[in-house]
Design an enzyme around this catalytic site. Structure first.
Site, PDB file in Angstrom:
ATOM      1  N   SER A  48       0.830  -1.198   0.000  1.00 47.39           N
ATOM      2  CA  SER A  48       0.000   0.000   0.000  1.00 47.39           C
ATOM      3  C   SER A  48       0.865   1.248   0.000  1.00 47.39           C
ATOM      4  CB  SER A  48      -0.891   0.012   1.243  1.00 47.39           C
ATOM      5  OG  SER A  48      -1.741  -1.105   1.235  1.00 47.39           O
ATOM      6  N   SER A  86      -3.694  -4.079  -3.125  1.00 45.24           N
ATOM      7  CA  SER A  86      -3.016  -2.831  -2.814  1.00 45.24           C
ATOM      8  C   SER A  86      -4.053  -1.833  -2.284  1.00 45.24           C
ATOM      9  CB  SER A  86      -2.364  -2.270  -4.082  1.00 45.24           C
ATOM     10  OG  SER A  86      -1.728  -1.057  -3.802  1.00 45.24           O
ATOM     11  N   ASP A  88      -4.068   1.844  -1.798  1.00 48.08           N
ATOM     12  CA  ASP A  88      -3.404   3.131  -1.965  1.00 48.08           C
ATOM     13  C   ASP A  88      -4.348   4.264  -1.572  1.00 48.08           C
ATOM     14  OD1 ASP A  88      -1.231   1.726  -3.035  1.00 48.08           O
ATOM     15  OD2 ASP A  88      -2.082   1.821  -5.046  1.00 48.08           O
TER      16      ASP A  88
END
Length: 166
Positions: A48, A86, A88
């Site tokens: 991340s 992920s 983000d």
């Protein structure tokens, strides 16, 4: 950067924990593909990224939200595409005095901040990679130091190659 009659600043702080070495792009050069691959070790390549954008410009909450979305472009310029798993995130804030919003800070002036956000995020990631050290973590997983000298040679050679082929 100068927007209107006033000079403003924009900065990025990035926790760059993402992707695989093979994806890495710096200055348009596919560094990850051109470096000798390093054994990745067990586990998925995803992670991340957390991006914090700060400015002293009098941007309103909607403009700051739009600014934060530009962080993804900066991440993308380094070769990542956000793997499955992920997480983000990007946030943006202004240190401008409450109520200092400038209604004329839109259109082309705001584009300057968008461009600055993309470039600041990309540069922050490159700076993090160029200063990182090799580390060993959980379950003996290793994160390897980027060979900066070799990367700079690749970037210089890649730029020279691109100019010749144009």
């Amino acid at each position: 950067m100068i927007a209107g009659d006033t000079e403003h600043r924009l900065g990025a702080l990035v926790l760059a924990n993402f992707g695989t070495a093979a994806e890495l792009v710096i200055g348009g050069a596919p560094i990850g593909q051109l470096l000798r691959p390093v054994e990745a070790g067990p586990g998925p390549p995803d992670g991340s990224c957390i991006v914090v954008l700060a400015t002293d410009a009098p941007l309103d909450p909607m403009q700051l939200r739009r600014l934060a979305t530009r962080a993804q472009y900066g991440l993308g310029r380094t070769g990542t595409f956000g793997h499955h798993g992920s997480g983000d995130y990007a946030v943006a804030f202004s240190t401008a005095q409450i109520g200092a919003f400038d209604p004329l800070m839109d259109g082309p002036k705001l584009d300057l901040f968008f461009q600055a956000a993309v470039e600041a995020v990309e540069e922050s990631i490159v700076n993090a990679l160029f200063t990182a050290e090799t580390v060993t973590g959980f379950e003996n997983r290793a994160g390897y130091r980027l060979p900066v000298g070799q990367v700079l040679e690749i970037i210089q050679g890649y730029g020279h190659q691109r100019r010749r082929s144009s």
